[in-house]
Design a protein around this motif. Structure first.
Motif, PDB file in Angstrom:
ATOM      1  N   TYR A  75     -24.020  77.800 -40.502  1.00 36.29           N
ATOM      2  CA  TYR A  75     -24.778  78.361 -41.635  1.00 36.29           C
ATOM      3  C   TYR A  75     -23.923  78.377 -42.895  1.00 36.29           C
ATOM      4  N   TRP A  76     -22.685  78.858 -42.772  1.00 32.71           N
ATOM      5  CA  TRP A  76     -21.831  78.978 -43.956  1.00 32.71           C
ATOM      6  C   TRP A  76     -21.339  77.615 -44.444  1.00 32.71           C
ATOM      7  N   GLY A  78     -23.230  74.974 -44.369  1.00 29.88           N
ATOM      8  CA  GLY A  78     -24.385  74.533 -45.141  1.00 29.88           C
ATOM      9  C   GLY A  78     -24.541  75.303 -46.441  1.00 29.88           C
ATOM     10  N   ARG A  79     -24.267  76.606 -46.391  1.00 35.26           N
ATOM     11  CA  ARG A  79     -24.452  77.459 -47.572  1.00 35.26           C
ATOM     12  C   ARG A  79     -23.440  77.124 -48.674  1.00 35.26           C
ATOM     13  N   LEU A  80     -22.190  76.845 -48.292  1.00 35.97           N
ATOM     14  CA  LEU A  80     -21.127  76.666 -49.269  1.00 35.97           C
ATOM     15  C   LEU A  80     -20.991  75.228 -49.772  1.00 35.97           C
ATOM     16  N   TRP A  83     -25.431  71.606 -49.786  1.00 31.62           N
ATOM     17  CA  TRP A  83     -26.377  71.075 -50.773  1.00 31.62           C
ATOM     18  C   TRP A  83     -25.769  69.912 -51.542  1.00 31.62           C
ATOM     19  N   ARG A 104     -36.282  71.298 -49.381  1.00 34.21           N
ATOM     20  CA  ARG A 104     -35.545  72.547 -49.146  1.00 34.21           C
ATOM     21  C   ARG A 104     -36.472  73.755 -49.200  1.00 34.21           C
ATOM     22  N   SER A 108     -37.235  76.254 -46.194  1.00 35.78           N
ATOM     23  CA  SER A 108     -36.975  77.678 -46.405  1.00 35.78           C
ATOM     24  C   SER A 108     -38.147  78.529 -45.938  1.00 35.78           C
ATOM     25  N   GLY A 133     -28.463  77.361 -44.040  1.00 33.03           N
ATOM     26  CA  GLY A 133     -27.517  77.669 -45.107  1.00 33.03           C
ATOM     27  C   GLY A 133     -27.848  76.934 -46.381  1.00 33.03           C
ATOM     28  N   ILE A 134     -28.173  75.649 -46.272  1.00 33.57           N
ATOM     29  CA  ILE A 134     -28.551  74.856 -47.440  1.00 33.57           C
ATOM     30  C   ILE A 134     -29.788  75.448 -48.114  1.00 33.57           C
ATOM     31  N   GLU A 136     -30.493  78.433 -48.246  1.00 31.89           N
ATOM     32  CA  GLU A 136     -30.118  79.771 -48.716  1.00 31.89           C
ATOM     33  C   GLU A 136     -30.974  80.860 -48.072  1.00 31.89           C
ATOM     34  N   PHE A 139     -28.616  85.810 -45.176  1.00 29.50           N
ATOM     35  CA  PHE A 139     -27.761  85.802 -44.003  1.00 29.50           C
ATOM     36  C   PHE A 139     -28.195  86.822 -42.956  1.00 29.50           C
TER      37      PHE A 139
END
Length: 209
Positions: A75-76, A78-80, A83, A104, A108, A133-134, A136, A139
């Motif tokens: 997840y992180w 993808g989040r950080l 994208w 996206r 989502s 993660g991407i 968003e 969490f």
């Protein structure tokens, strides 16, 4: 099912030598987003528990923990950085940023379902967490569905191998589960793709009229 880069024989040998660590690390790495055969690792763990070589409850706990921790890491990732990476890939395949943003948004809206049920589908289990993660996905919400999905998936796989392994060979069990995972993925793709195709045809028809 994952990309079968490692044979069943190699997984069994690794599990015999490293026991619980093999189960934990195999599942952790796959759920982190690395294409390792985590599903097969889980089945091997349940099978060895059924043969009394490993403890059922420890295997189950490690399978759940590995899946949860791997999902969080994925997840992180993808989040950080997911994208920007996706945008670069999109350029290669000529996907515009607008189109990727639309995808996206659609993901989502269904992220919770993808995180929970994605573990039961071939390949999607690897990518669901990074995609969340991407997209968003909050969490806290991701964590809840990640834990629930990991618990449901690990419980089913370990328990299935624990009992079924007593009446069928491990090779046959892995083959059946893999075939089911592929079939489930194909059905999922059809469920998603067919409505999109029909909608596209309607839009083109309307444009002509």
């Amino acid at each position: 099912m994952s990309l079968e880069l490692i044979s069943l024989e190699n997984i069994q040998e690794f599990a015999h030598h490293y026991g619980y660590w093999a189960i934990f690390l195999g599942i952790l790495l796959e759920n982190l987003g690395i294409p390792l055969p985590g599903e097969t690792v889980t089945l091997v763990g349940g099978f060895l528990a059924g043969s009394k070589e490993l403890n059922y409850w420890i295997v189950l706990a490690l399978a759940i923990t590995g899946a949860v921790m791997g999902g969080i890491c994925g997840y992180w990732i993808g989040r950080l950085g997911g994208w920007s990476f996706l945008l670069q890939v999109g350029k290669i395949f000529r996907f515009s940023e607008t189109k990727l943003l639309s995808i996206r948004v659609q993901f989502s809206e269904n992220a919770a379902k993808a995180v929970f049920f994605g573990r039961f589908f071939a390949l999607l289990r690897i990518f669901a967490a990074p995609l969340a993660g991407i997209a968003e996905m909050p969490f806290a919400k991701f964590l809840i569905y990640n834990i629930l999905g990991a618990t449901a998936w690990a419980s089913l796989m370990v328990t299935l191998a624990f009992f079924a392994g007593r009446v069928v060979s491990l090779e046959q069990l892995v083959a059946w589960v893999s075939q089911f995972a592929i079939l489930a993925l194909l059905i999922l793709v059809a469920v998603i793709a067919i409505p999109l195709w029909l909608e596209s045809r309607q839009v083109k028809q309307a444009a002509k009229d």
